[in-house]
Design a protein around this motif. Structure first.
Motif, mmCIF file in Angstrom:
data_model
loop_
_atom_site.group_PDB
_atom_site.id
_atom_site.type_symbol
_atom_site.label_atom_id
_atom_site.label_comp_id
_atom_site.label_asym_id
_atom_site.label_seq_id
_atom_site.Cartn_x
_atom_site.Cartn_y
_atom_site.Cartn_z
ATOM 1 N N GLU A 1 63.493 -2.590 22.523
ATOM 2 C CA GLU A 1 62.531 -2.989 23.559
ATOM 3 C C GLU A 1 62.955 -4.320 24.176
ATOM 4 O O GLU A 1 62.959 -4.484 25.390
ATOM 5 C CB GLU A 1 61.133 -3.173 22.955
ATOM 6 N N THR B 1 50.651 7.104 21.816
ATOM 7 C CA THR B 1 50.365 6.945 20.382
ATOM 8 C C THR B 1 49.129 7.740 19.951
ATOM 9 O O THR B 1 48.795 7.759 18.773
ATOM 10 C CB THR B 1 50.170 5.462 20.029
ATOM 11 N N ASN C 1 55.373 -3.675 21.829
ATOM 12 C CA ASN C 1 55.547 -3.632 23.291
ATOM 13 C C ASN C 1 55.105 -4.940 23.951
ATOM 14 O O ASN C 1 55.922 -5.595 24.607
ATOM 15 C CB ASN C 1 54.808 -2.445 23.915
ATOM 16 N N HIS D 1 66.009 5.841 13.112
ATOM 17 C CA HIS D 1 65.368 5.967 11.801
ATOM 18 C C HIS D 1 64.086 6.785 11.858
ATOM 19 O O HIS D 1 63.405 6.931 10.863
ATOM 20 C CB HIS D 1 65.090 4.576 11.221
ATOM 21 N N LYS D 2 63.739 7.283 13.021
ATOM 22 C CA LYS D 2 62.607 8.214 13.105
ATOM 23 C C LYS D 2 63.152 9.574 13.510
ATOM 24 O O LYS D 2 63.330 10.457 12.685
ATOM 25 C CB LYS D 2 61.581 7.722 14.133
ATOM 26 N N ALA E 1 62.001 -2.303 18.060
ATOM 27 C CA ALA E 1 61.539 -3.517 18.742
ATOM 28 C C ALA E 1 62.703 -4.273 19.375
ATOM 29 O O ALA E 1 62.571 -4.862 20.453
ATOM 30 C CB ALA E 1 60.799 -4.419 17.759
ATOM 31 N N CYS F 1 59.514 -5.640 13.870
ATOM 32 C CA CYS F 1 58.682 -4.719 13.101
ATOM 33 C C CYS F 1 59.560 -4.247 11.937
ATOM 34 O O CYS F 1 59.591 -4.885 10.899
ATOM 35 C CB CYS F 1 58.228 -3.588 14.017
ATOM 36 N N SER F 2 60.346 -3.183 12.106
ATOM 37 C CA SER F 2 61.317 -2.825 11.073
ATOM 38 C C SER F 2 62.298 -3.976 10.915
ATOM 39 O O SER F 2 62.742 -4.548 11.903
ATOM 40 C CB SER F 2 62.101 -1.571 11.468
ATOM 41 N N ASP G 1 59.135 3.742 25.648
ATOM 42 C CA ASP G 1 59.221 3.550 24.197
ATOM 43 C C ASP G 1 59.462 4.927 23.598
ATOM 44 O O ASP G 1 58.591 5.795 23.630
ATOM 45 C CB ASP G 1 57.908 2.938 23.688
ATOM 46 N N TYR H 1 58.764 4.151 3.848
ATOM 47 C CA TYR H 1 58.603 3.345 5.058
ATOM 48 C C TYR H 1 58.230 1.931 4.631
ATOM 49 O O TYR H 1 58.183 1.604 3.444
ATOM 50 C CB TYR H 1 57.533 3.954 5.980
ATOM 51 N N SER I 1 53.388 7.968 13.997
ATOM 52 C CA SER I 1 54.227 7.080 14.779
ATOM 53 C C SER I 1 55.535 6.724 14.072
ATOM 54 O O SER I 1 56.391 6.077 14.650
ATOM 55 C CB SER I 1 53.484 5.783 15.154
ATOM 56 N N CYS I 2 55.677 7.145 12.813
ATOM 57 C CA CYS I 2 56.857 6.740 12.032
ATOM 58 C C CYS I 2 57.838 7.877 11.783
ATOM 59 O O CYS I 2 58.942 7.656 11.299
ATOM 60 C CB CYS I 2 56.424 6.109 10.720
ATOM 61 N N HIS J 1 52.064 0.310 21.050
ATOM 62 C CA HIS J 1 52.381 -0.339 19.782
ATOM 63 C C HIS J 1 52.469 -1.845 20.015
ATOM 64 O O HIS J 1 52.872 -2.278 21.096
ATOM 65 C CB HIS J 1 53.720 0.204 19.306
ATOM 66 N N ALA K 1 59.717 5.996 20.587
ATOM 67 C CA ALA K 1 59.335 6.219 19.189
ATOM 68 C C ALA K 1 58.885 7.661 18.957
ATOM 69 O O ALA K 1 59.017 8.187 17.860
ATOM 70 C CB ALA K 1 58.229 5.254 18.784
ATOM 71 N N HIS L 1 64.202 3.198 24.603
ATOM 72 C CA HIS L 1 64.910 3.090 23.324
ATOM 73 C C HIS L 1 64.668 4.317 22.472
ATOM 74 O O HIS L 1 63.727 5.070 22.691
ATOM 75 C CB HIS L 1 64.511 1.812 22.565
HETATM 76 C C1 PLP Z 1 55.310 3.476 19.156
HETATM 77 C C2 PLP Z 1 56.216 2.505 18.468
HETATM 78 N N1 PLP Z 1 56.937 1.635 19.199
HETATM 79 C C3 PLP Z 1 57.774 0.752 18.621
HETATM 80 C C4 PLP Z 1 57.927 0.691 17.252
HETATM 81 C C5 PLP Z 1 58.837 -0.349 16.656
HETATM 82 O O1 PLP Z 1 59.962 0.201 16.083
HETATM 83 P P1 PLP Z 1 60.812 -0.561 14.967
HETATM 84 O O2 PLP Z 1 59.962 -0.651 13.760
HETATM 85 O O3 PLP Z 1 62.000 0.300 14.776
HETATM 86 O O4 PLP Z 1 61.165 -1.902 15.499
HETATM 87 C C6 PLP Z 1 57.199 1.574 16.445
HETATM 88 C C7 PLP Z 1 57.358 1.526 14.974
HETATM 89 O O5 PLP Z 1 56.546 1.824 14.188
HETATM 90 C C8 PLP Z 1 56.324 2.502 17.065
HETATM 91 O O6 PLP Z 1 55.609 3.367 16.334
#
Ligand code: PLP
Lengths: 486, 443
Positions: free
Chosen positions: A148, A224, A179, A275-276, A145, B327-328, A249, B98, A83-84, A176, A251, A271
């Motif tokens: 979102e 996920t 959400n 960074h991923k 986030a 989160c981040s 999402d 990370y 997920s990262c 995640h 991601a 979104h």
């Molecule tokens: C599926 C999913 N949605 C949302 C996020 C949140 O992203 P961010 O950490 O950039 O806020 C993540 C981050 O790990 C994620 O894996």
């Protein structure tokens, strides 16, 4: 086992806390003579200044250099954190971000002096539109986030504009945590949509839950579990049919670049995580960047300022009465946008598609080679990641956590563990496209060896890791008696 | 492509293991109706040197502070960044990691953030500081949400001298959640009107920026007294962290939550981001804080170590009941700030703040001597408001073409202050630069 053993003992140096070092009167900063007179600060408001330790430049440099050696990054080794999307972070992008014309510029200078930055943002928005088929993009949100939140605020503004009050939002239980948290920030009550036996959402479930009090749905696709939500088009139709909107999402966009456009499958707003998917370094926690793309329906509600082109000039425009407003002080994480833009130009359209292709190839290869050893939650062709569990190791008293910690001894960063929540003891592996076959094989062989250890000498796993700076840490007492500063 | 290591043989071998003929066959897991038919209409891949030339050309159109004399702050400040700081920050063990989910191999980040939290508490005089937020505006919005949760009141007061963009972000965050935002007017001294807060009822908190948008230092202690009497929380915000080298910190003035921008702490301006959101509170509010916190603990051998802690506040555990959706965060910027604060030390930090103050006061005095009106007489740090003569716009443009940016026009933010400018001076501007500005504006 193929290849070499990655983990071994090196010299691990100790390093105290900053304030356990130094001496009053030292300084690691080039303080100039002051070329104007001294003026005392108004006594009514004067304070004592912060009680920081005084250190020389050498002490500071050694301190952080030593600290850095206790860390594991993508540059250290394989980092299959599900997920990262921990792909390689190209160094040339760092060069671009540190150009004085990008790093040393004030955000409030007259527009005529910002044309290069605005053009970069305008073009990056265009690239993101092309990748997803969406109509407009804002680069402002600071992370996934935050994107979102921007997206759900736009959905909220859309319904409000139509004179409707909706109180709920559908969120699949594979989602995640950000959400439901983002939904709640906008005042929505999240309603869980279950996954079926194939790990995806059923149209009937969405139909049963979707009503005119529900603002829409938040979908992660691929989800996920690394599975493509095959019913997405029908699900979007159901949601749209009740006047709701679909949030995507993004991601997991790394799985489908050039293969699927989000706008084509019914997504109204989504979104990105620069960074991923777009290879910007995660920085041990951030900063990220979470641009949001929308279809025409939601364009009027985009945050301001928006970057626009008029003739050959770029402008920051705030005159949008229906906008949700500003999401950050300035225009978002520009330094991250520069890196992502540079990455897209390095890869080109074909390169991005190939990146997705190889990310999916690598995940399926790992899934195939490990599915005899570990319990595979859902045995289908996966996208960019695959999710196992510890069901087969449980009888030996070994958990996902133990296996993850043992991977550290072998020199790998562990996968994401215990997420998604629908798979108890989840082990979520996302190799990304930038790993070599040798390293992937080595990772697979290591996990197989760990499965043998789990059976034959589980204490090795229980005691792991043993080669890191510290051994397992007592998280319970950290939370019970919090000590958050020294 | 140099980032994609697979050779055709690698791919062939892997496909054989999977049991499909082509990589594209894997994408048949996606329904045909969802798949794109057209190739992406994006540029072709550029060589590294073509890309560099392209980026250089874009960057060359900009006005970096290394070439321009920029007398603007307003939330983004030009301070000197020691070479050692970006050098250390570029260590990829820090930058390519990370979030530290696996503490045993993240002790570098974790100790670094623990030290950051500690230095922030010392800078602001508070009990607890988080591991960072996105920026000052988002941190301040979250601070107000904390107050709403804690007091269960749905109205907040925000000073009209909080950064105008911070106030816009607050409205974005709070409006849809049904929280009323009331603005507190300012007085002729360039300070927030204390009496106006005194007249308000049923407010969860009052947020006051100090030094405020006009650079004026506010009397936070008096606001704290007034709002505490109404059972609301006192929130202080700021955009210029260097101020705390000279100005009495918020913690010593009864403030409950502090939210501010840490960009001044050695972080490049970068056209406005990434910066650094600082968020700190009293111990009583610790469990209301949004986002990551690092704490100390011990390992199996009793050795000191660091972990992410109090996660029961966060979205990955609490989902919709979390204190925030964050989160981040801006972790690397936090580490950047920590490196900067460590480089200055307490002694250096105070001295740097004093030099900044000396310079701003010099410019103020010189302008006054030249007949320029300083709008507010109150004590300021680094920034202050001036009224330039009628028709100054022309001079402004002329100066711009000479690579001098003569402040921020305020009319856009405060219509009553049309013709007024917000000037900022830091250690990076010399006496010669300031003398030149004075000469030009009064020419
Ligand atoms: C599926 C999913 N949605 C949302 C996020 C949140 O992203 P961010 O950490 O950039 O806020 C993540 C981050 O790990 C994620 O894996």
């Amino acid at each position: 086992m193929s290849g070499y053993r990655q983990g071994d003992s090196g010299l691990i140096l100790n390093e105290p806390l900053l304030w356990e070092k130094g001496k009053k009167g030292r300084c690691g900063f080039s303080l100039p003579e002051c070329d104007v007179d001294e003026v005392a600060f108004d006594a009514e408001f004067a304070g004592d200044g912060p009680n920081f330790p005084d250190l020389s430049e050498v002490e500071v440099v050694r301190h952080y250099t030593r600290l850095s050696t206790w860390n594991f990054g993508v540059d250290t080794g394989m980092y299959p954190l599900g997920s990262c999307t921990m792909k390689y972070n190209p160094k040339v992008n760092e060069r671009q971000a540190s150009l004085p014309g990008f790093s040393d510029v004030h955000p409030l200078l007259p527009e005529v002096r910002n044309q290069g930055a605005l053009k970069l943002m305008f073009d990056l928005e265009h690239f993101l539109k092309e990748l997803t088929g969406m109509d407009a993009v804002t680069l402002q949100p600071a992370a996934g986030a935050h994107g979102e939140l921007a997206g759900i605020l736009m959905i909220n503004a859309y319904h409000k504009k139509r004179g409707e009050i909706r109180t709920k939002i559908l969120v699949p239980d594979t989602a995640h945590g950000t959400n439901p948290a983002s939904g709640a920030l906008c005042g929505y009550m999240p309603v869980a949509v279950p996954v079926n036996e194939d790990g995806i959402m059923r149209v009937e479930d969405v139909r049963a839950l979707m009503d005119e009090e529900t603002a829409g749905i938040m979908v992660t696709n691929p989800n996920t579990l690394g599975l493509f939500e095959k019913n997405i088009r029908e699900i979007c139709e159901v949601v749209h049919g009740k006047g709701g909107l679909v949030y995507g999402d993004g991601a997991n966009l790394n799985a489908i670049m050039g293969y699927v456009k989000m706008a084509d499958i019914g997504v109204d707003v989504m979104h990105f995580n620069l960074h991923k998917t777009f290879a910007t370094p995660h920085g041990g926690g951030g900063p990220g960047s979470g641009p949001v793309a929308v279809t025409r329906t939601l364009t009027p509600f985009l945050p301001v300022p928006r970057v626009e082109k008029l003739k050959d000039h770029y402008h920051l425009v705030t005159d949008y009465p229906d906008s949700i407003g500003r999401m950050m002080t300035f225009y978002g994480h520009f330094g991250i946008m520069v890196r992502a833009y540079s990455y897209i130009l390095s890869m080109g359209g074909e390169g991005l598609k190939e990146a997705s292709a190889h990310a999916v190839l690598n995940a399926n290869y790992i899934k195939e080679r490990l599915k005899e050893t570990f319990h595979l939650a859902y045995d289908h062709t996966c996208m960019h990641e695959c999710v196992f569990s510890d069901a087969k190791q449980e009888p030996y008293g070994v958990s996902t956590l133990d296996m993850a910690k043992r991977l550290i001894d072998y020199g790998f960063h562990p996968p994401t563990i215990y997420f998604p929540l629908v798979v108890p003891g989840a082990l979520m592996i996302e190799p990304t496209e930038t790993e070599t076959k040798e390293d992937i094989d080595n990772f697979i062989d290591t996990l197989k060896a760990i499965a043998v250890e789990a059976k034959e000498s589980p204490e090795l796993l229980k005691n792991a890791p043993t080669r890191s700076k510290v051994r397992r840490l007592d998280e319970t007492s950290a939370a019970r008696k919090p000590c958050l500063s020294g | 492509m140099r980032y994609l290591p697979h050779t055709p043989e690698d791919i062939k071998e892997m496909l054989e293991v999977i049991g499909v003929k082509t990589v594209d066959a894997l994408f048949e897991a996606i329904p045909e109706s969802c798949r794109s038919k057209e190739p992406l209409n994006l540029p072709r891949a550029m060589s590294e040197w073509d890309l560099n030339a392209h980026m250089d050309a874009l960057a060359a159109t900009m006005a970096p502070s290394s070439e321009y004399r920029v007398f603007i702050g307003a939330g983004s400040y030009n301070h000197y960044i020691p070479s050692s700081v970006p050098y250390l920050l570029s260590r990829s063990e820090f930058s390519t990691a990370y979030t530290p989910y696996q503490p045993e191999i993240s002790q570098g980040t974790l100790q670094g953030i623990y030290e950051f939290q500690t230095m922030v508490t010392r800078l602001l005089g508070m009990d607890v500081a988080t591991a960072s937020h996105y920026d000052g505006a988002t941190a301040l919005s979250e601070a107000l949400l904390m107050a709403v949760r804690k007091t269960k009141k749905k109205r907040v007061a925000v000073s009209s001298l909080c950064h105008p963009f911070h106030r816009e972000v607050i409205r974005t965050y709070l409006g849809p959640a049904g929280i009323e935002v009331v603005e507190v007017p300012y007085g002729e001294d360039g300070r927030t009107d204390l009496a106006a807060v005194g007249a308000m009822d049923d407010v969860a908190a009052v947020a006051v920026q100090s030094p405020n948008f006009f650079g004026v230092v506010e009397d936070l202690a008096s606001f704290a007294q007034v709002i505490h009497a109404k059972k609301g929380l006192m929130i202080a915000s700021f955009t210029e962290s260097i101020a705390w080298g000279l100005v009495k910190n918020p913690g010593s003035q009864g403030v409950d939550i502090v939210a501010g921008d840490g960009q001044s702490l050695g972080i490049p301006k970068a056209f406005g981001g990434p910066g650094l959101g600082l968020l700190a509170s009293s111990k009583a509010l610790m469990r209301q804080l949004p986002g990551r916190l690092v704490g100390t603990t011990t390992d199996l051998d009793g050795k000191r170590g660091f972990v992410l802690t109090l996660a029961a506040r966060e979205q990955h555990i609490r989902r919709e009941k979390a204190t925030s959706n964050i989160c981040s965060n801006n972790g690397l910027c936090a580490l950047n700030a920590a490196m900067y604060m460590a480089s200055l030390g307490g002694t250096g930090f105070k001295r740097l703040a004093q030099i900044n103050h000396n310079k701003a006061e010099y410019l103020k005095r010189k302008l006054m001597d030249a007949g320029v009106k300083i709008t507010f007489a109150s004590a300021t740090f680094n920034e202050f408001v001036v009224k330039f003569p009628e028709g100054f716009e022309k001079t402004y443009d002329r100066l711009l073409s000479r690579m001098i940016v003569a402040g921020l026009p305020l009319g856009r933010f405060y219509p009553e202050l049309a013709g007024h400018y917000l000037l900022c001076v830091t250690e990076t501007l010399s006496k010669i630069d300031m003398d030149q500005l004075v000469k030009e504006v009064t020419a």
